[in-house]
Design a protein around this motif. Structure first.
Motif, PDB file in Angstrom:
ATOM      1  N   GLY A 201     119.659  58.589   7.778  1.00 44.25           N
ATOM      2  CA  GLY A 201     119.571  59.955   8.275  1.00 44.25           C
ATOM      3  C   GLY A 201     118.191  60.348   8.749  1.00 44.25           C
ATOM      4  O   GLY A 201     117.959  61.494   9.129  1.00 44.25           O
ATOM      5  N   THR A 202     117.267  59.398   8.742  1.00 41.37           N
ATOM      6  CA  THR A 202     115.902  59.666   9.190  1.00 41.37           C
ATOM      7  C   THR A 202     115.798  59.651  10.711  1.00 41.37           C
ATOM      8  O   THR A 202     115.095  60.464  11.293  1.00 41.37           O
ATOM      9  N   LEU A 203     116.503  58.730  11.343  1.00 44.22           N
ATOM     10  CA  LEU A 203     116.514  58.616  12.799  1.00 44.22           C
ATOM     11  C   LEU A 203     117.801  59.262  13.302  1.00 44.22           C
ATOM     12  O   LEU A 203     118.896  58.808  12.995  1.00 44.22           O
TER      13      LEU A 203
ATOM     14  N   VAL B 270     106.426  59.732  10.000  1.00 42.91           N
ATOM     15  CA  VAL B 270     106.945  59.098  11.217  1.00 42.91           C
ATOM     16  C   VAL B 270     106.061  57.917  11.595  1.00 42.91           C
ATOM     17  O   VAL B 270     106.557  56.835  11.932  1.00 42.91           O
ATOM     18  N   GLY B 271     104.754  58.096  11.520  1.00 39.62           N
ATOM     19  CA  GLY B 271     103.826  57.010  11.845  1.00 39.62           C
ATOM     20  C   GLY B 271     104.044  55.780  10.988  1.00 39.62           C
ATOM     21  O   GLY B 271     104.001  54.648  11.487  1.00 39.62           O
ATOM     22  N   LYS B 272     104.314  55.973   9.712  1.00 39.95           N
ATOM     23  CA  LYS B 272     104.573  54.841   8.814  1.00 39.95           C
ATOM     24  C   LYS B 272     105.879  54.141   9.186  1.00 39.95           C
ATOM     25  O   LYS B 272     105.968  52.908   9.147  1.00 39.95           O
ATOM     26  N   LEU B 273     106.888  54.918   9.533  1.00 43.31           N
ATOM     27  CA  LEU B 273     108.162  54.325   9.951  1.00 43.31           C
ATOM     28  C   LEU B 273     107.989  53.537  11.250  1.00 43.31           C
ATOM     29  O   LEU B 273     108.539  52.440  11.400  1.00 43.31           O
ATOM     30  N   LEU B 274     107.215  54.078  12.168  1.00 44.29           N
ATOM     31  CA  LEU B 274     106.985  53.397  13.440  1.00 44.29           C
ATOM     32  C   LEU B 274     106.179  52.115  13.241  1.00 44.29           C
ATOM     33  O   LEU B 274     106.437  51.114  13.914  1.00 44.29           O
TER      34      LEU B 274
ATOM     35  N   TYR C  68     116.493  47.393  12.622  1.00 45.56           N
ATOM     36  CA  TYR C  68     115.591  48.270  11.875  1.00 45.56           C
ATOM     37  C   TYR C  68     115.919  49.736  12.148  1.00 45.56           C
ATOM     38  O   TYR C  68     116.037  50.541  11.225  1.00 45.56           O
ATOM     39  N   LEU C  69     116.077  50.085  13.426  1.00 46.13           N
ATOM     40  CA  LEU C  69     116.388  51.472  13.774  1.00 46.13           C
ATOM     41  C   LEU C  69     117.755  51.886  13.237  1.00 46.13           C
ATOM     42  O   LEU C  69     117.931  53.033  12.804  1.00 46.13           O
ATOM     43  N   ALA C  70     118.715  50.986  13.244  1.00 45.60           N
ATOM     44  CA  ALA C  70     120.043  51.294  12.704  1.00 45.60           C
ATOM     45  C   ALA C  70     119.949  51.646  11.223  1.00 45.60           C
ATOM     46  O   ALA C  70     120.641  52.558  10.748  1.00 45.60           O
TER      47      ALA C  70
END
Length: 94
Positions: free
Chosen positions: A36-38, A62-66, A28-30
């Motif tokens: 380009g978000t992370l 950011v909260g939604k992504l987390l 997910y993080l990859a």
């Protein structure tokens, strides 16, 4: 866009779950990194947590992504701290 530092805090109780979910979490993080978000990510060497650096419109984004992070969805993060960060050296400025 602003840059945000996210600090995850883990406890020993979540080690088995993190070990199990880690491949999906990293996938997910990859994906966020590819978008380009992370901008950067990695665990603390003592296993107490991790640092993630996001380029996002605002803290809500950011909260939604987390919330979609498999570690978060499985309740494996004991504490999450999101703060806007203003890098002055050693990091690409916006």
């Amino acid at each position: 866009m602003p840059i945000f530092a996210v600090h995850y805090t883990y406890s020993d109780a979540t080690v088995p779950g993190r070990d199990e979910i880690r491949p999906v979490h990293r996938e997910y993080l990859a994906g966020l990194a590819t978008e380009g978000t992370l901008l950067a990510r990695g665990p603390y060497p003592d296993g107490s947590g991790a640092l993630l650096i996001f380029d996002a419109a605002d803290a809500d984004t950011v909260g939604k992504l987390l919330a979609a992070d498999p570690f978060q969805a499985a309740n494996l993060v004991d504490e999450t701290r999101v703060v806007e960060w203003l890098p002055t050296d050693g990091f690409p400025s916006k």
